[in-house]
Motif scaffolding. Structure first.
Motif, mmCIF file in Angstrom:
data_model
loop_
_atom_site.group_PDB
_atom_site.id
_atom_site.type_symbol
_atom_site.label_atom_id
_atom_site.label_comp_id
_atom_site.label_asym_id
_atom_site.label_seq_id
_atom_site.Cartn_x
_atom_site.Cartn_y
_atom_site.Cartn_z
ATOM 1 N N GLY A 1 -117.773 -18.687 65.500
ATOM 2 C CA GLY A 1 -117.818 -18.707 64.048
ATOM 3 C C GLY A 1 -118.533 -19.962 63.587
ATOM 4 O O GLY A 1 -119.585 -20.328 64.110
ATOM 5 N N PRO A 2 -117.952 -20.699 62.639
ATOM 6 C CA PRO A 2 -118.621 -21.904 62.134
ATOM 7 C C PRO A 2 -118.298 -23.162 62.936
ATOM 8 O O PRO A 2 -118.805 -24.239 62.612
ATOM 9 C CB PRO A 2 -118.061 -22.024 60.713
ATOM 10 C CG PRO A 2 -116.663 -21.483 60.837
ATOM 11 C CD PRO A 2 -116.750 -20.359 61.854
ATOM 12 N N ASN A 3 -117.451 -23.041 63.972
ATOM 13 C CA ASN A 3 -116.927 -24.232 64.636
ATOM 14 C C ASN A 3 -117.416 -24.407 66.074
ATOM 15 O O ASN A 3 -117.730 -23.435 66.765
ATOM 16 C CB ASN A 3 -115.393 -24.190 64.660
ATOM 17 C CG ASN A 3 -114.793 -24.238 63.272
ATOM 18 O OD1 ASN A 3 -115.269 -24.981 62.411
ATOM 19 N ND2 ASN A 3 -113.757 -23.437 63.048
ATOM 20 N N ILE A 4 -117.440 -25.664 66.493
ATOM 21 C CA ILE A 4 -117.643 -26.006 67.899
ATOM 22 C C ILE A 4 -116.260 -26.157 68.519
ATOM 23 O O ILE A 4 -115.430 -26.924 68.020
ATOM 24 C CB ILE A 4 -118.424 -27.323 68.055
ATOM 25 C CG1 ILE A 4 -119.823 -27.188 67.458
ATOM 26 C CG2 ILE A 4 -118.511 -27.730 69.523
ATOM 27 C CD1 ILE A 4 -120.590 -28.500 67.417
ATOM 28 N N GLU A 5 -116.010 -25.411 69.578
ATOM 29 C CA GLU A 5 -114.719 -25.469 70.246
ATOM 30 C C GLU A 5 -114.897 -26.006 71.660
ATOM 31 O O GLU A 5 -115.915 -25.770 72.308
ATOM 32 C CB GLU A 5 -114.067 -24.082 70.282
ATOM 33 C CG GLU A 5 -113.757 -23.532 68.897
ATOM 34 C CD GLU A 5 -113.031 -22.199 68.952
ATOM 35 O OE1 GLU A 5 -112.960 -21.606 70.054
ATOM 36 O OE2 GLU A 5 -112.525 -21.753 67.909
ATOM 37 N N PRO B 1 -116.889 -28.697 62.771
ATOM 38 C CA PRO B 1 -117.783 -27.621 62.337
ATOM 39 C C PRO B 1 -119.196 -27.835 62.887
ATOM 40 O O PRO B 1 -119.672 -28.975 62.965
ATOM 41 C CB PRO B 1 -117.759 -27.731 60.807
ATOM 42 C CG PRO B 1 -116.500 -28.467 60.496
ATOM 43 C CD PRO B 1 -116.310 -29.426 61.633
ATOM 44 N N LEU B 2 -119.846 -26.756 63.247
ATOM 45 C CA LEU B 2 -121.205 -26.854 63.776
ATOM 46 C C LEU B 2 -122.141 -27.522 62.776
ATOM 47 O O LEU B 2 -122.987 -28.343 63.151
ATOM 48 C CB LEU B 2 -121.722 -25.454 64.131
ATOM 49 C CG LEU B 2 -123.172 -25.376 64.610
ATOM 50 C CD1 LEU B 2 -123.353 -26.138 65.918
ATOM 51 C CD2 LEU B 2 -123.597 -23.916 64.779
ATOM 52 N N ASP B 3 -121.972 -27.213 61.501
ATOM 53 C CA ASP B 3 -122.863 -27.773 60.482
ATOM 54 C C ASP B 3 -122.701 -29.284 60.333
ATOM 55 O O ASP B 3 -123.567 -29.948 59.745
ATOM 56 C CB ASP B 3 -122.616 -27.096 59.127
ATOM 57 C CG ASP B 3 -123.121 -25.654 59.103
ATOM 58 O OD1 ASP B 3 -123.924 -25.304 59.991
ATOM 59 O OD2 ASP B 3 -122.694 -24.889 58.216
ATOM 60 N N ASP B 4 -121.596 -29.832 60.848
ATOM 61 C CA ASP B 4 -121.382 -31.278 60.755
ATOM 62 C C ASP B 4 -122.099 -32.044 61.860
ATOM 63 O O ASP B 4 -122.098 -33.285 61.854
ATOM 64 C CB ASP B 4 -119.878 -31.601 60.826
ATOM 65 C CG ASP B 4 -119.158 -31.247 59.535
ATOM 66 O OD1 ASP B 4 -119.830 -30.779 58.592
ATOM 67 O OD2 ASP B 4 -117.926 -31.423 59.486
ATOM 68 N N LEU B 5 -122.675 -31.316 62.807
ATOM 69 C CA LEU B 5 -123.384 -31.962 63.916
ATOM 70 C C LEU B 5 -124.857 -31.612 63.809
ATOM 71 O O LEU B 5 -125.280 -30.492 64.099
ATOM 72 C CB LEU B 5 -122.819 -31.490 65.261
ATOM 73 C CG LEU B 5 -123.332 -32.217 66.511
ATOM 74 C CD1 LEU B 5 -122.854 -33.671 66.523
ATOM 75 C CD2 LEU B 5 -122.871 -31.508 67.779
ATOM 76 N N ALA B 6 -125.648 -32.571 63.374
ATOM 77 C CA ALA B 6 -127.072 -32.324 63.156
ATOM 78 C C ALA B 6 -127.822 -32.252 64.480
ATOM 79 O O ALA B 6 -127.364 -32.759 65.509
ATOM 80 C CB ALA B 6 -127.662 -33.432 62.284
ATOM 81 N N VAL C 1 -127.360 -20.928 68.828
ATOM 82 C CA VAL C 1 -126.428 -21.946 69.302
ATOM 83 C C VAL C 1 -125.159 -21.237 69.744
ATOM 84 O O VAL C 1 -124.173 -21.182 69.032
ATOM 85 C CB VAL C 1 -126.125 -22.970 68.192
ATOM 86 C CG1 VAL C 1 -125.303 -24.118 68.742
ATOM 87 C CG2 VAL C 1 -127.423 -23.498 67.612
ATOM 88 N N GLN C 2 -125.209 -20.629 70.887
ATOM 89 C CA GLN C 2 -124.096 -19.883 71.464
ATOM 90 C C GLN C 2 -124.145 -20.073 72.968
ATOM 91 O O GLN C 2 -125.145 -20.496 73.525
ATOM 92 C CB GLN C 2 -124.215 -18.378 71.150
ATOM 93 C CG GLN C 2 -124.163 -18.035 69.673
ATOM 94 C CD GLN C 2 -122.768 -18.153 69.102
ATOM 95 O OE1 GLN C 2 -121.792 -18.122 69.833
ATOM 96 N NE2 GLN C 2 -122.680 -18.300 67.797
ATOM 97 N N PHE C 3 -123.072 -19.746 73.629
ATOM 98 C CA PHE C 3 -123.142 -19.647 75.075
ATOM 99 C C PHE C 3 -122.022 -18.771 75.575
ATOM 100 O O PHE C 3 -120.994 -18.612 74.933
ATOM 101 C CB PHE C 3 -123.092 -21.016 75.761
ATOM 102 C CG PHE C 3 -121.694 -21.508 76.071
ATOM 103 C CD1 PHE C 3 -120.981 -20.982 77.125
ATOM 104 C CD2 PHE C 3 -121.116 -22.506 75.315
ATOM 105 C CE1 PHE C 3 -119.714 -21.449 77.430
ATOM 106 C CE2 PHE C 3 -119.844 -22.967 75.612
ATOM 107 C CZ PHE C 3 -119.148 -22.442 76.668
ATOM 108 N N THR C 4 -122.231 -18.201 76.717
ATOM 109 C CA THR C 4 -121.181 -17.501 77.437
ATOM 110 C C THR C 4 -121.358 -17.821 78.904
ATOM 111 O O THR C 4 -122.410 -17.550 79.471
ATOM 112 C CB THR C 4 -121.279 -15.976 77.242
ATOM 113 O OG1 THR C 4 -121.257 -15.685 75.859
ATOM 114 C CG2 THR C 4 -120.130 -15.278 77.913
ATOM 115 N N SER C 5 -120.361 -18.420 79.503
ATOM 116 C CA SER C 5 -120.405 -18.692 80.935
ATOM 117 C C SER C 5 -119.470 -17.725 81.639
ATOM 118 O O SER C 5 -118.359 -17.486 81.166
ATOM 119 C CB SER C 5 -119.963 -20.127 81.232
ATOM 120 O OG SER C 5 -119.768 -20.293 82.629
#
Length: 289
Positions: free
Chosen positions: A280-284, A195-200, A176-180
């Motif tokens: 890291g652990p977050n969706i930005e 946080p990524l873990d908060d989004l199932a 679950v990563q990306f680079t544009s």
């Protein structure tokens, strides 16, 4: 260089003729500067002579009612087409211009392990297909809008609709990563959404970031973010029904595929994407105004 005698009776192909020219250029690389300059000047003079001859020929024949069709038929030959294009007798086709625009962003795509190709050009519509790492990448929407689509519409204004064609599969990222290549912003321009873990997996959230309402989705390894505004009238869809991966606008029923932002009701529009990344652990998220 090919033996002319061995090719007697054969019609030379464009590739062979270009190969002969390149072979001559390589041969000239070994000459002294005066000889190279002389050869270059002679080639330019021959080129100018041919161009002027073509110009006069076209001028003499253009009033013939059959000339246009005859020229189009002759240009079907790859050698004739290449020479007429070189001398400006024929303009590049719309397809070639779209391809040239795509070429301006291709180095950025390739630098990230991806690529793109022109899938179709029909009328005022162009379809572009992502390849390699760009195919299925969670950042593909940002890359498409901020890079590919912008380049084509800036350089080929006759194209009023640019769509992303279905990929061939097999690309994208493993996590679950990306680079544009079009998302190189300073860290101060990114805002933590959650946080990524908060989004199932399979979940969609409507959240506010500063004064902006956004839709954040996660499907398998793909995290996406869209402006919370129906493409129909710009109304928020927070109260809309979500069935599997389809969001229905609560106001007028427009339906959207949350995996891509595509509008299923009116395919010519779609949800506006925002830049999104997992750090890291977050969706930005970076808001695109």
């Amino acid at each position: 260089m090919p033996d002319a005698a061995s090719l007697e009776g054969e019609e030379p192909t464009l590739d062979r003729l270009i190969g002969d020219l390149k072979a001559l250029e390589m041969l000239a690389d070994g000459w002294d500067e005066a000889a190279r300059n002389g050869a270059h000047a002679r080639a330019e003079a021959v080129d100018a002579l041919n161009k002027e001859a073509f110009r006069r020929l076209i001028g003499a024949l253009k009033d013939n009612p059959e000339f246009g069709n005859a020229l189009k038929e002759a240009a079907r030959d790859e050698v004739v087409y290449a020479v007429l294009r070189r001398h400006g007798i024929l303009r590049p086709s719309l397809y070639e211009r779209v391809e040239a625009a795509l070429e301006t962003v291709r180095p950025s795509l390739v630098s990230h392990g991806g690529d793109a190709e022109v899938a179709a050009v029909e009328g005022k519509r162009a379809e572009i297909r992502f390849l390699g790492a760009c195919d299925g990448c969670p950042a593909s929407q940002l890359t498409f809008y901020a890079g590919v689509k912008k380049a084509i519409q800036d350089q080929v204004p006759e194209i009023t609709e640019v769509k992303q064609a279905k990929g061939l599969g097999g690309g994208g990222s493993d996590g679950v990563q990306f680079t544009s290549p079009f998302a190189n912003y300073g860290d101060n321009e990114w805002t933590t959404a959650l946080p990524l873990d908060d989004l199932a997996d399979g979940e969609t959230r409507f959240i506010d970031i500063d004064t902006h309402s956004v839709i954040i989705t996660r499907f398998a390894d793909k995290v996406s973010c869209f402006k919370n505004a129906c493409a129909h009238m710009g109304l928020e869809m927070t109260q809309g029904d979500i069935i599997e991966t389809i969001l229905s606008c609560p106001h007028h029923g427009f339906r959207y595929a949350l995996e891509s932002g595509e509008c299923l009701t009116a395919p010519e529009v779609q949800l506006q994407p925002h830049a999104v990344r997992v750090k890291g652990p977050n969706i930005e998220v970076r808001i695109i105004a």
